[in-house]
Design an enzyme around this catalytic site. Structure first.
Site, mmCIF file in Angstrom:
data_model
loop_
_atom_site.group_PDB
_atom_site.id
_atom_site.type_symbol
_atom_site.label_atom_id
_atom_site.label_comp_id
_atom_site.label_asym_id
_atom_site.label_seq_id
_atom_site.Cartn_x
_atom_site.Cartn_y
_atom_site.Cartn_z
ATOM 1 N N ASP A 21 2.824 54.009 10.099
ATOM 2 C CA ASP A 21 3.127 52.690 9.536
ATOM 3 C C ASP A 21 2.216 52.431 8.340
ATOM 4 O O ASP A 21 1.025 52.732 8.396
ATOM 5 C CB ASP A 21 2.924 51.617 10.609
ATOM 6 C CG ASP A 21 3.534 50.283 10.230
ATOM 7 O OD1 ASP A 21 3.120 49.712 9.199
ATOM 8 O OD2 ASP A 21 4.402 49.811 10.966
ATOM 9 N N ILE A 22 2.772 51.875 7.264
ATOM 10 C CA ILE A 22 1.956 51.603 6.061
ATOM 11 C C ILE A 22 1.091 50.352 6.234
ATOM 12 O O ILE A 22 0.201 50.109 5.443
ATOM 13 C CB ILE A 22 2.813 51.480 4.785
ATOM 14 C CG1 ILE A 22 3.810 50.330 4.900
ATOM 15 C CG2 ILE A 22 3.497 52.791 4.464
ATOM 16 C CD1 ILE A 22 4.511 49.990 3.603
ATOM 17 N N HIS A 88 13.859 50.514 14.896
ATOM 18 C CA HIS A 88 12.655 51.344 14.909
ATOM 19 C C HIS A 88 11.811 51.001 16.126
ATOM 20 O O HIS A 88 11.833 49.885 16.621
ATOM 21 C CB HIS A 88 11.834 51.187 13.620
ATOM 22 C CG HIS A 88 11.438 49.788 13.289
ATOM 23 N ND1 HIS A 88 12.311 48.849 12.791
ATOM 24 C CD2 HIS A 88 10.252 49.159 13.393
ATOM 25 C CE1 HIS A 88 11.686 47.704 12.592
ATOM 26 N NE2 HIS A 88 10.420 47.863 12.961
ATOM 27 N N HIS A 90 7.933 51.054 17.541
ATOM 28 C CA HIS A 90 6.516 51.134 17.191
ATOM 29 C C HIS A 90 5.789 51.849 18.327
ATOM 30 O O HIS A 90 5.958 51.479 19.486
ATOM 31 C CB HIS A 90 5.898 49.736 17.062
ATOM 32 C CG HIS A 90 6.472 48.902 15.976
ATOM 33 N ND1 HIS A 90 5.874 48.780 14.745
ATOM 34 C CD2 HIS A 90 7.594 48.135 15.939
ATOM 35 C CE1 HIS A 90 6.600 47.961 13.995
ATOM 36 N NE2 HIS A 90 7.642 47.561 14.693
#
Length: 102
Positions: A21-22, A88, A90
């Site tokens: 993750d950015i 998505h 996480h």
């Protein structure tokens, strides 16, 4: 997938891509996304997609070696915190996770 920014890919299979993750919310924060565009969990029509996603989760866990557990999160809809209209999962680890999560 759009491929608009460079991602640090952690794992890939025929149906999914996993990348860091950015904007990480934990020391280890990886997103697992289906390659097929599916806006949210409510729109998954093929239940075998979950097999591919969970296989990807297992591979990512093996690669990032969380030392004391991890959490999987799937948000569905704006009120639940879904900010990107693409399904998505996480995977978060590397710190204690509180409960309740919201």
């Amino acid at each position: 997938m759009a491929g608009k920014s460079k991602a640090e890919v952690v794992y890939e299979n025929d149906r999914c891509l996993a990348f860091r993750d950015i904007s990480p919310q934990a020391p280890r924060h990886v997103l697992i996304v289906p390659k097929e565009h599916i806006p949210s969990i409510d729109q998954v029509e093929d239940p075998t997609l979950w097999i591919s996603i969970m296989a990807a989760v297992r591979e990512v866990v093996n690669r990032i070696s969380p030392d004391s557990g991890y959490r999987l999160v799937v948000n569905c809809g704006e009120d639940a915190g879904q900010t990107v209209p693409h399904l998505h999962v996480h995977l978060l680890s590397g710190r204690p996770m509180g409960w309740p999560p919201g």
